[in-house]
Design an enzyme around this catalytic site. Sequence first.
Site, PDB file in Angstrom:
ATOM      1  N   LYS A  55       0.828  -1.208   0.000  1.00 17.00           N
ATOM      2  CA  LYS A  55       0.000   0.000   0.000  1.00 17.00           C
ATOM      3  C   LYS A  55       0.862   1.258   0.000  1.00 17.00           C
ATOM      4  CE  LYS A  55      -3.987  -2.079   2.315  1.00 17.00           C
ATOM      5  NZ  LYS A  55      -4.851  -2.062   3.525  1.00 17.00           N
ATOM      6  N   CYS A  72      -0.413   0.840   6.291  1.00 18.65           N
ATOM      7  CA  CYS A  72      -0.708  -0.111   7.373  1.00 18.65           C
ATOM      8  C   CYS A  72      -1.701  -1.159   6.887  1.00 18.65           C
ATOM      9  CB  CYS A  72      -1.318   0.593   8.588  1.00 18.65           C
ATOM     10  SG  CYS A  72      -0.252   1.763   9.431  1.00 18.65           S
ATOM     11  N   ASP A  73      -1.621  -2.321   7.497  1.00 18.53           N
ATOM     12  CA  ASP A  73      -2.648  -3.330   7.259  1.00 18.53           C
ATOM     13  C   ASP A  73      -2.712  -4.256   8.467  1.00 18.53           C
ATOM     14  OD1 ASP A  73      -4.411  -4.253   4.789  1.00 18.53           O
ATOM     15  OD2 ASP A  73      -3.849  -6.018   5.940  1.00 18.53           O
ATOM     16  N   SER A  74      -3.917  -4.658   8.833  1.00 13.71           N
ATOM     17  CA  SER A  74      -4.114  -5.496  10.020  1.00 13.71           C
ATOM     18  C   SER A  74      -4.802  -6.809   9.674  1.00 13.71           C
ATOM     19  CB  SER A  74      -4.970  -4.756  11.062  1.00 13.71           C
ATOM     20  OG  SER A  74      -4.366  -3.559  11.480  1.00 13.71           O
ATOM     21  N   GLY A 109       0.861  -4.562  10.145  1.00 13.68           N
ATOM     22  CA  GLY A 109       2.063  -4.187   9.432  1.00 13.68           C
ATOM     23  C   GLY A 109       2.114  -2.683   9.257  1.00 13.68           C
TER      24      GLY A 109
END
Length: 201
Positions: A55, A72-74, A109
């Site tokens: 991203k 960010c990624d969860s 992340g």
Amino acid sequence: MTDQRALVLASASPARLGLLRQTGLDPRVVVSGVDEDAISAATPAELALVLAEAKAKAVAAELTGDELVIGCDSVLELDGLALGKPADAADALARWQSMRGRSGVLRTGHCVIDTVTGKQASATASTTVRFGTPDDAEIAAYIATGEPLHVAGAFTLDGRSAPFIEGIDGDPGNVIGLSLPLLRTLLADLGVRITDLWTAE
């Protein structure tokens, strides 16, 4: 202060934007358009990181100014699986029936890219979440709100599912979507103090 760096958040998450604004930052939002389903990794922690990097890189590639891009990624790790946003209400129901009374690990992340130098700093933050035991009627009522369909793991710490979470071990911001202590560290790795990015009162 002079020559303040501009921040860009490569995420459509209102929760992440809210966390940044609460700490004195005011990023511009640019959604990446990355196809999350096309990305895979060996572990949930690695998946969260790879998605965050994808991203941030996608958005940084579109920019021409002096900017710092935050991606960010969860995902929720449960039984070794990475659980992102549920596909539909039935999926959310199955998730909650599986999660209640158990613990999972929320992996987020983080990737920060300096568009001037091209350098990046990235890492994954992990927080253990201890779920309570909502009954079927409570789960159904929660799913009917639509909230769990828009968040990783089908729950959020700062929304209607908060009463169903017994506690956490780790950074609460990470569960909401972004670890501010980790962000500070990643910025420092790029030679940037988070305090230099604060907006004026």
